[in-house]
Design a protein around this motif. Structure first.
Motif, short mmCIF file in Angstrom:
data_model
loop_
_atom_site.label_atom_id
_atom_site.label_comp_id
_atom_site.label_asym_id
_atom_site.label_seq_id
_atom_site.Cartn_x
_atom_site.Cartn_y
_atom_site.Cartn_z
N MET A 53 0.79 -1.24 0.03
CA MET A 53 -0.28 0.02 0.12
C MET A 53 0.91 1.45 0.15
N LEU A 54 1.97 1.09 0.06
CA LEU A 54 2.87 2.23 0.37
C LEU A 54 3.61 2.73 -0.98
N THR A 55 3.40 2.07 -2.03
CA THR A 55 3.78 2.58 -3.30
C THR A 55 2.75 2.50 -4.19
N LEU A 56 2.98 3.11 -5.69
CA LEU A 56 2.13 2.94 -6.49
C LEU A 56 1.60 1.69 -7.07
N ILE A 57 2.67 0.84 -6.84
CA ILE A 57 2.23 -0.68 -7.44
C ILE A 57 1.78 -1.38 -6.06
N GLY A 58 1.80 -0.85 -4.87
CA GLY A 58 1.40 -1.74 -3.79
C GLY A 58 0.28 -2.43 -3.82
N THR A 59 -0.74 -1.71 -4.24
CA THR A 59 -2.08 -2.38 -4.47
C THR A 59 -2.75 -2.09 -5.53
N LEU A 60 -3.91 -2.95 -5.96
CA LEU A 60 -4.23 -3.04 -7.41
C LEU A 60 -5.13 -1.87 -7.71
N THR A 61 -5.81 -0.99 -6.40
CA THR A 61 -6.49 -0.03 -6.69
C THR A 61 -5.56 1.40 -7.01
N ASN A 62 -4.50 1.36 -6.54
CA ASN A 62 -3.36 2.45 -6.99
C ASN A 62 -3.14 2.95 -8.09
N LEU A 63 -3.01 1.94 -9.15
CA LEU A 63 -2.89 2.36 -10.51
C LEU A 63 -4.17 3.05 -11.15
N PRO A 64 -5.21 2.29 -11.07
CA PRO A 64 -6.37 3.23 -11.39
C PRO A 64 -6.82 4.47 -10.92
N ALA A 65 -6.39 4.85 -9.67
CA ALA A 65 -6.44 5.86 -9.07
C ALA A 65 -5.39 6.98 -9.62
N SER A 66 -4.37 6.38 -10.09
CA SER A 66 -3.53 7.34 -10.75
C SER A 66 -3.77 7.58 -12.19
N ASN A 67 -4.31 6.89 -12.79
CA ASN A 67 -4.62 7.03 -14.19
C ASN A 67 -5.85 8.10 -14.03
N ILE A 68 -6.83 7.81 -13.10
CA ILE A 68 -7.94 8.82 -12.96
C ILE A 68 -7.43 10.24 -12.75
N SER A 69 -6.35 10.33 -11.90
CA SER A 69 -5.83 11.48 -11.52
C SER A 69 -4.96 12.17 -12.74
N ALA A 70 -4.67 11.39 -13.30
CA ALA A 70 -3.91 11.92 -14.55
C ALA A 70 -4.89 12.50 -15.82
N ASN A 71 -5.89 11.72 -15.73
CA ASN A 71 -6.99 12.10 -16.50
C ASN A 71 -7.88 13.38 -16.27
N LEU A 72 -7.98 13.39 -15.12
CA LEU A 72 -8.79 14.38 -14.50
C LEU A 72 -8.27 15.68 -14.03
N LEU A 73 -7.11 15.54 -13.39
CA LEU A 73 -6.50 17.01 -13.01
C LEU A 73 -4.92 16.85 -13.65
N ASN A 74 -4.69 16.19 -14.68
CA ASN A 74 -3.59 16.32 -15.26
C ASN A 74 -2.20 16.25 -14.29
N HIS A 75 -2.42 15.32 -13.32
CA HIS A 75 -1.39 15.01 -12.27
C HIS A 75 -1.26 13.73 -12.10
N PRO A 76 -0.36 12.80 -12.83
CA PRO A 76 -0.49 11.55 -12.51
C PRO A 76 0.48 11.42 -10.96
N CYS A 77 0.06 10.01 -10.43
CA CYS A 77 0.78 9.93 -9.16
C CYS A 77 2.27 9.20 -9.40
N SER A 78 3.01 9.93 -8.55
CA SER A 78 4.51 9.23 -8.53
C SER A 78 4.66 8.04 -7.97
N MET A 79 5.79 7.18 -7.69
CA MET A 79 5.79 5.97 -7.25
C MET A 79 5.56 6.01 -5.81
#
Length: 131
Positions: free
Chosen positions: A1-27
């Motif tokens: 849970m501590l990294t971007l690839i730590g859980t399955l839901t972190n990657l979709p959350a990063s994708n949504i953040s990149a699409n809606l806020l133009n801010h992809p999540c870092s590792m």
């Protein structure tokens, strides 16, 4: 849970953040939140959570105390008759428990109830076996 690839839901959350806020999540974007969750769960498990777990039954007499009188578990007490083939044997040397698929929890007789060292106790005529 501590990294971007730590859980399955972190990657979709990063994708949504990149699409809606133009801010992809870092590792390590989720590290602070993951650490807070880790700390909260650890404190909970050490203070309250372990009390919610059932007690472990560690000894034969605890089975008797815990389950005596319950409808779903019945105890049977048999008395060793004077002509029995069990006389002079121990539970370890006899095939009684395997033959009848039974577990001996205690011996009653000789003026006391024996819970310990059941496999080494010699069976005598008149002993009661609690199954």
């Amino acid at each position: 849970m501590l990294t971007l690839i730590g859980t399955l839901t972190n990657l979709p959350a990063s994708n949504i953040s990149a699409n809606l806020l133009n801010h992809p999540c870092s590792m390590f974007e989720f590290t602070l939140l993951g650490f807070i969750v880790l700390l909260t769960r650890s404190i909970y498990l050490m203070t309250i959570g372990y009390r919610l777990l059932p007690d472990r039954v560690t000894h034969e007499r605890d089975y008797i105390r815990k389950y005596n009188g319950k409808e779903y578990l019945k105890f049977v007490e048999i008395v060793v008759s004077p002509g029995s083939s069990l006389i002079g044997e121990t539970l370890k040397s006899s095939t009684f428990q395997q033959r009848y698929n039974a577990t001996v929890l205690a011996f009653r007789g000789r003026g006391k109830t024996i819970h310990d060292r059941l496999n080494e106790t010699e069976i005598r005529a008149g002993d009661s076996l609690l199954l």
